[in-house]
Design a protein around this motif. Structure first.
Motif, PDB file in Angstrom:
ATOM      1  N   VAL A 220       0.839  -1.195   0.000  1.00 63.70           N
ATOM      2  CA  VAL A 220       0.000   0.000   0.000  1.00 63.70           C
ATOM      3  C   VAL A 220       0.877   1.250   0.000  1.00 63.70           C
ATOM      4  CG1 VAL A 220      -0.187  -0.005   2.529  1.00 63.70           C
ATOM      5  CG2 VAL A 220      -1.879   1.226   1.165  1.00 63.70           C
ATOM      6  N   ALA A 221       0.473   2.226  -0.798  1.00 66.94           N
ATOM      7  CA  ALA A 221       1.086   3.552  -0.765  1.00 66.94           C
ATOM      8  C   ALA A 221       0.087   4.515  -0.148  1.00 66.94           C
ATOM      9  CB  ALA A 221       1.470   4.002  -2.168  1.00 66.94           C
ATOM     10  N   MET A 222       0.565   5.399   0.736  1.00 70.83           N
ATOM     11  CA  MET A 222      -0.320   6.314   1.452  1.00 70.83           C
ATOM     12  C   MET A 222       0.213   7.733   1.340  1.00 70.83           C
ATOM     13  SD  MET A 222      -0.909   4.030   4.901  1.00 70.83           S
ATOM     14  CE  MET A 222      -2.120   5.181   5.538  1.00 70.83           C
TER      15      MET A 222
ATOM     16  N   LYS B 192      -9.079   0.216   7.343  1.00 72.73           N
ATOM     17  CA  LYS B 192      -8.830  -0.215   5.967  1.00 72.73           C
ATOM     18  C   LYS B 192      -7.515  -0.993   5.876  1.00 72.73           C
ATOM     19  CE  LYS B 192     -11.232   0.886   3.174  1.00 72.73           C
ATOM     20  NZ  LYS B 192     -12.444   0.233   2.612  1.00 72.73           N
ATOM     21  N   LEU B 193      -6.492  -0.553   6.589  1.00 74.01           N
ATOM     22  CA  LEU B 193      -5.208  -1.258   6.576  1.00 74.01           C
ATOM     23  C   LEU B 193      -5.346  -2.650   7.194  1.00 74.01           C
ATOM     24  CD1 LEU B 193      -2.806   1.637   7.624  1.00 74.01           C
ATOM     25  CD2 LEU B 193      -2.873   0.519   5.403  1.00 74.01           C
ATOM     26  N   ASN B 194      -6.080  -2.756   8.292  1.00 73.04           N
ATOM     27  CA  ASN B 194      -6.264  -4.062   8.929  1.00 73.04           C
ATOM     28  C   ASN B 194      -7.056  -5.014   8.042  1.00 73.04           C
ATOM     29  OD1 ASN B 194      -4.888  -3.631  11.390  1.00 73.04           O
ATOM     30  ND2 ASN B 194      -6.600  -2.421  12.161  1.00 73.04           N
ATOM     31  N   LEU B 195      -7.916  -4.460   7.196  1.00 74.28           N
ATOM     32  CA  LEU B 195      -8.716  -5.298   6.307  1.00 74.28           C
ATOM     33  C   LEU B 195      -7.822  -6.025   5.305  1.00 74.28           C
ATOM     34  CD1 LEU B 195     -11.486  -6.196   5.191  1.00 74.28           C
ATOM     35  CD2 LEU B 195     -11.484  -4.116   3.803  1.00 74.28           C
ATOM     36  N   TYR B 196      -6.824  -5.323   4.763  1.00 73.41           N
ATOM     37  CA  TYR B 196      -5.972  -5.918   3.732  1.00 73.41           C
ATOM     38  C   TYR B 196      -4.614  -6.378   4.257  1.00 73.41           C
ATOM     39  CZ  TYR B 196      -9.483  -4.187   0.553  1.00 73.41           C
ATOM     40  OH  TYR B 196     -10.678  -3.964  -0.086  1.00 73.41           O
ATOM     41  N   ASN B 197      -4.243  -5.960   5.467  1.00 74.51           N
ATOM     42  CA  ASN B 197      -3.054  -6.484   6.126  1.00 74.51           C
ATOM     43  C   ASN B 197      -1.822  -6.432   5.222  1.00 74.51           C
ATOM     44  OD1 ASN B 197      -1.639  -7.596   8.230  1.00 74.51           O
ATOM     45  ND2 ASN B 197      -2.183  -9.703   7.720  1.00 74.51           N
ATOM     46  N   PRO B 198      -1.389  -5.229   4.795  1.00 74.87           N
ATOM     47  CA  PRO B 198      -0.288  -5.130   3.829  1.00 74.87           C
ATOM     48  C   PRO B 198       1.043  -5.575   4.414  1.00 74.87           C
ATOM     49  CG  PRO B 198      -0.830  -2.963   4.706  1.00 74.87           C
ATOM     50  CD  PRO B 198      -1.874  -3.908   5.234  1.00 74.87           C
ATOM     51  N   VAL B 199       1.922  -6.082   3.548  1.00 71.10           N
ATOM     52  CA  VAL B 199       3.257  -6.475   3.993  1.00 71.10           C
ATOM     53  C   VAL B 199       4.208  -5.283   3.949  1.00 71.10           C
ATOM     54  CG1 VAL B 199       3.046  -8.882   3.349  1.00 71.10           C
ATOM     55  CG2 VAL B 199       3.809  -7.251   1.650  1.00 71.10           C
ATOM     56  N   GLU B 200       3.914  -4.306   3.105  1.00 69.02           N
ATOM     57  CA  GLU B 200       4.752  -3.113   3.018  1.00 69.02           C
ATOM     58  C   GLU B 200       3.871  -1.879   2.879  1.00 69.02           C
ATOM     59  OE1 GLU B 200       8.963  -4.690   1.177  1.00 69.02           O
ATOM     60  OE2 GLU B 200       7.487  -3.884  -0.225  1.00 69.02           O
ATOM     61  N   ILE B 201       4.251  -0.820   3.586  1.00 70.38           N
ATOM     62  CA  ILE B 201       3.540   0.453   3.529  1.00 70.38           C
ATOM     63  C   ILE B 201       4.514   1.503   2.997  1.00 70.38           C
ATOM     64  CG2 ILE B 201       2.327   2.225   4.852  1.00 70.38           C
ATOM     65  CD1 ILE B 201       1.625   0.065   6.898  1.00 70.38           C
ATOM     66  N   ILE B 202       4.139   2.141   1.895  1.00 71.53           N
ATOM     67  CA  ILE B 202       5.011   3.122   1.246  1.00 71.53           C
ATOM     68  C   ILE B 202       4.550   4.517   1.631  1.00 71.53           C
ATOM     69  CG2 ILE B 202       5.849   3.981  -0.969  1.00 71.53           C
ATOM     70  CD1 ILE B 202       5.145   1.152  -2.075  1.00 71.53           C
ATOM     71  N   LEU B 203       5.473   5.303   2.186  1.00 74.93           N
ATOM     72  CA  LEU B 203       5.191   6.685   2.558  1.00 74.93           C
ATOM     73  C   LEU B 203       6.178   7.615   1.868  1.00 74.93           C
ATOM     74  CD1 LEU B 203       4.648   6.370   6.434  1.00 74.93           C
ATOM     75  CD2 LEU B 203       2.887   6.523   4.680  1.00 74.93           C
ATOM     76  N   SER B 204       5.795   8.867   1.780  1.00 77.46           N
ATOM     77  CA  SER B 204       6.732   9.869   1.286  1.00 77.46           C
ATOM     78  C   SER B 204       7.861  10.027   2.295  1.00 77.46           C
ATOM     79  CB  SER B 204       6.012  11.198   1.084  1.00 77.46           C
ATOM     80  OG  SER B 204       6.938  12.236   0.916  1.00 77.46           O
ATOM     81  N   VAL B 205       9.066  10.231   1.802  1.00 77.08           N
ATOM     82  CA  VAL B 205      10.213  10.371   2.699  1.00 77.08           C
ATOM     83  C   VAL B 205      10.046  11.566   3.631  1.00 77.08           C
ATOM     84  CG1 VAL B 205      11.573  11.813   1.125  1.00 77.08           C
ATOM     85  CG2 VAL B 205      12.739  10.318   2.768  1.00 77.08           C
TER      86      VAL B 205
END
Length: 813
Positions: free
Chosen positions: A77-79, A118-131
């Motif tokens: 997921v990217a946020m 929403k994050l718990n629903l899909y349980n992502p392995v990686e979360i992408i954030l802006s630096v």
């Protein structure tokens, strides 16, 4: 946890969590990944490399542990957070196994409740954030993600990748291209927009408490709500069921459409069994689509080999769809008819015809490694490429030479050698040890290995033949590649029809799973009204465990009785009863039948639970902290349409403090119209809260038998109206387990002294009369809104209601 964090009123103190364990190990779906922190002295290097590697993981907590594992999903997921005053979060999820892309834009609160849901629903392995969300200081969102998603890796990438119109989507596609060395072909990804509207919100702690996806005690066990309902035959159906279990519907029309379809399948058994049989052979269509639309940056022989596999599997899948359509005999339901229409799309027939033009008709999907290799070799029809036909002839001749050579070994050495094949070693030889009859293997046989009663070995000539076969197969794959790639390009033009077919099969599989559950259990179709009314309801998970008959219980809640206090001794069934109500509400809103004789539900928009699952010495030190955090979360987010399940509060502190806090929390919850079921051991609440007309007292019935100074306690597991007259079950337990008589006698004296000091309220009967009047008013309003009785039956029913009301009022004077 430090005292500074406990006293803080910031984000970390209001979101739900449980005690942190020492296990900080994190698994990634892409293998181990080492992260190194960039110091401020190296900040200038960010311009040289867009992808940073910062250590943002935190120790695993039991509350935010994975709910259900990652066997079926591999979400990234990217946020990106909006720059305005309001809290607005954009998210883009991509499942690398299914190429499903889900977009969400959420107007959230300061605690990011909806975002975390929403994050718990899909349980992502990686979360992408802006630096910029991590350096030079971490943003509030980043800190909350660290606390609540400890199993996910937080990956910072350059802010410039978030500048597109759909910022998070552009960033995640760039990240996948850079890290996975693949890209998606144009017009091939399935995009879906998914907000929080139209669904029931279930947070991670509630999902864990209710064991929706995995069992708390044994995560590998199927004893969860998902495990009980999962009679699906396809991977797509299992994924859809998991998603619906964690995010049930809240639209009555859609729910009733599903229930109508389940009812139709139950009534027409032949259609039901035909569909179930037709679904079983399906492979994972979503994974197949992903393989078709993902293109590696560097072509390889392995990719060419896999491309042939994909086309063969697609050919097999299209054939199965035709068989599935034949099972739709006599279907009249609108949802099932819509599924049939999607599967009957003419584009699917066109795809099958085009594949048959290129691929031999007798080629089909097989699981045997040798048969599969032969299928790949002869997949493309003869005549497309002359060199391809020559390479295949070379392959055939080499295999024939190998078989002849092995026959010569058998004749020359007079031993019954068997020919074996594996995808890694190729052809090799084997023999049962007993068949050697004390003989030694000739020296020509090398690489001898013993596996139980079997010897495996090879020869130099066999190894040479394997090499020649491998080289000829490589030529076959490379020469087939151009034809196969052209075919796949044509398939990609109509990839949308495959997405629709996959969704249709997943929905059909889930509905069939619900119907199957009704055939093995006594379930009933739920109704949806403004009241919660269940007759002879049963806990679906506990029922599957008991060999004996499960004790059913009735449940009733309306706007006049929305707060229900439940008392009873330990092990009397309070927790089972509370979970039963929550689980049945979830089942009804995903379109499933429920375990009861009759069931009516009010649509729930949010489900909250505070259930103590950590009755052990290790977690006692933090029990009260956990209780207060989870209760604060409930109080901040509860709505009038919520369902709240609370199983004991105030256990982790002093009795007076616990009672005071529990009473105050109850008063706050009473300000809402939510349906609240509150189990407690504080019997004082059953008296003090009676000033509120919408409070109902219930208790779990227990029989106590005393004979010759011996005490026996029999649990009946039946819910009864009113509060429990016997408040001191602890003394009875003490007698049962054999505490000394002097201890029991002293405890009884102190109990009687405390009881004698309690003042009885003179206004209790007045309060009870007011409650009875309010309940009568609500009852009459409900009859007016939803009664289907004719005049004569209605007159008799109203007369019965009148007599019951008079009887209750007379008892209160």
């Amino acid at each position: 946890m430090s005292s500074s964090k406990l006293s803080s009123s910031s984000y970390s103190s209001v979101y739900r969590s449980t005690p942190t364990s020492d296990n900080s190990t994190r698994l990634s779906a892409y293998g181990s990944r080492k992260y190194c922190r960039r110091t401020s002295s190296r900040a200038s290097e960010r311009s040289k490399s867009s992808f940073s590697s910062l250590p943002t993981r935190r120790p695993k907590t039991s509350a935010s542990a994975c709910i259900g594992g990652r066997d079926n999903h591999s979400f990234v997921v990217a946020m990106i957070e909006g720059r305005g005053v309001a809290t607005e979060v954009g998210m883009c999820f991509i499942d690398l196994r299914t190429s499903e892309c889900i977009l969400s834009q959420i107007a959230d609160s300061q605690t990011y409740v909806k975002t975390l849901h929403k994050l718990n629903l899909y349980n992502p392995v990686e979360i992408i954030l802006s630096v910029t969300a991590i350096e030079p200081s971490k943003s509030k969102l980043c800190k909350i993600l660290e606390d609540n998603m400890p199993m996910a890796s937080i990956i910072p990438i350059g802010r410039k990748y978030f500048n597109d119109a759909i910022a998070a989507t552009g960033a995640i596609l760039k990240y996948i291209e850079s890290t996975q060395n693949i890209f998606f072909t144009n017009h091939s990804i399935k995009f879906k927009y998914q907000g929080c509207e139209g669904t029931m919100m279930i947070d991670c702690v509630t999902a864990r408490n209710l064991e929706l996806i995995s069992n708390i005690n044994n995560p590998r066990s199927n004893h969860s709500l998902y495990g009980i309902l999962n009679n699906t035959r396809t991977p797509m159906g299992a994924r859809l069921l998991r998603t619906n279990t964690l995010q049930p519907l809240s639209d009555v029309t859609t729910i009733n459409m599903r229930l109508d379809a389940v009812e139709e399948l139950i009534r027409h058994e032949e259609t039901f069994f035909a569909i179930q049989t037709a679904l079983k052979p399906f492979q994972d269509i979503d994974h197949l689509i992903t393989a078709l639309i993902q293109v590696p940056k560097k072509p390889s022989v392995k990719h060419a080999e896999q491309s042939i596999n994909n086309v063969i599997i697609l050919k097999h899948t299209l054939k199965l769809i035709n068989l599935l359509k034949e099972s739709f005999t006599g279907v009249q339901n609108s949802l099932l008819d819509a599924i049939y229409s999607l599967l009957n799309d003419l584009r699917l027939e066109a795809l099958e015809e085009r594949i048959n033009d290129v691929i031999n008709e007798d080629i089909t999907y097989v699981k045997s490694p040798l048969a599969l290799r032969n299928q790949r070799c002869y997949a493309v029809r003869a005549g497309f490429n002359g060199l391809l036909d020559v390479a295949r002839q070379t392959y055939k001749e080499t295999v024939d030479d190998l078989n002849e050579m092995i026959d010569q070994y058998r004749e020359q050495y007079q031993i019954p050698i068997k020919t074996q094949f594996s995808s890694t070693a190729g052809f090799y030889l084997s023999i049962n040890i007993e068949q050697l009859e004390d003989k030694q293997l000739p020296l020509i046989f090398i690489n001898v290995k013993k596996k139980r009663k079997t010897l495996t070995f090879t020869t130099l000539e066999v190894m040479k033949k394997n090499t020649k076969i491998s080289d000829s197969l490589t030529e076959v794959y490379l020469m087939s590649d151009k034809t196969i790639e052209d075919l796949i390009s044509e398939i990609r033009n109509d990839i949308s029809v495959l997405y629709k077919a996959s969704e249709s099969i997943a929905m059909l599989d889930m509905l069939t799973s619900f119907a199957h559950q009704c055939t093995v259990s006594n379930y009933v179709r739920p109704e949806f009204t403004d009241t919660l009314a269940i007759k002879a309801g049963r806990n679906p998970m506990r029922e599957s465990l008991y060999v004996d008959t499960f004790v059913p219980n009735d449940t009733y809640a309306s706007s006049a009785t929305n707060f229900q206090l439940i008392t009873g001794p330990n092990m009397s069934g309070k927790s089972t009863y509370l979970r039963q109500i929550a689980l049945m509400s979830i089942m009804s809103q995903i379109g499933s039948y429920v375990p009861a004789e009759y069931a009516s539900f009010r649509i729930v928009d949010q489900l909250f639970t505070r259930i103590c699952n950590d009755d052990n010495i290790e977690s006692n030190a933090s029990t009260f902290v956990v209780e207060m955090r989870e209760t604060a979360y409930i109080l901040q987010n509860v709505t009038d349409d919520s369902l709240v399940i609370i199983d004991e509060l105030g256990r982790g502190t002093s009795t007076h403090d616990g009672l005071g806090i529990t009473y105050a929390i109850c008063e706050e919850l009473l300000k809402t119209k939510a349906f609240i079921f509150f189990a407690t051991h504080f019997h004082e609440l059953t008296r003090s809260l009676t000033v509120y007309p919408n409070v109902v007292n219930l208790h779990l019935e227990v029989e106590i038998e005393e004979e010759d100074s011996r005490v026996a306690m029999k649990y009946l597991y039946r819910v009864k109206d009113g509060r429990n007259d016997e408040e001191h079950y602890g003394l009875k337990f003490g007698q049962i387990i054999g505490l000394p008589e002097n201890v029991i006698r002293k405890a009884t004296e102190l109990k009687e002294l405390i009881d004698s000091n309690k003042e009885k309220s003179t206004s209790n009967k007045i309060i009870q009369r007011r409650k009875t009047l309010l309940q009568l008013t609500q009852h009459l309003l409900q009859i007016r809104r939803s009664s289907n009785l004719d005049k004569e039956e209605l007159r008799k029913y109203l007369k019965m209601v009148q007599e019951e009301f008079i009887t209750k009022m007379e008892a209160l004077f």
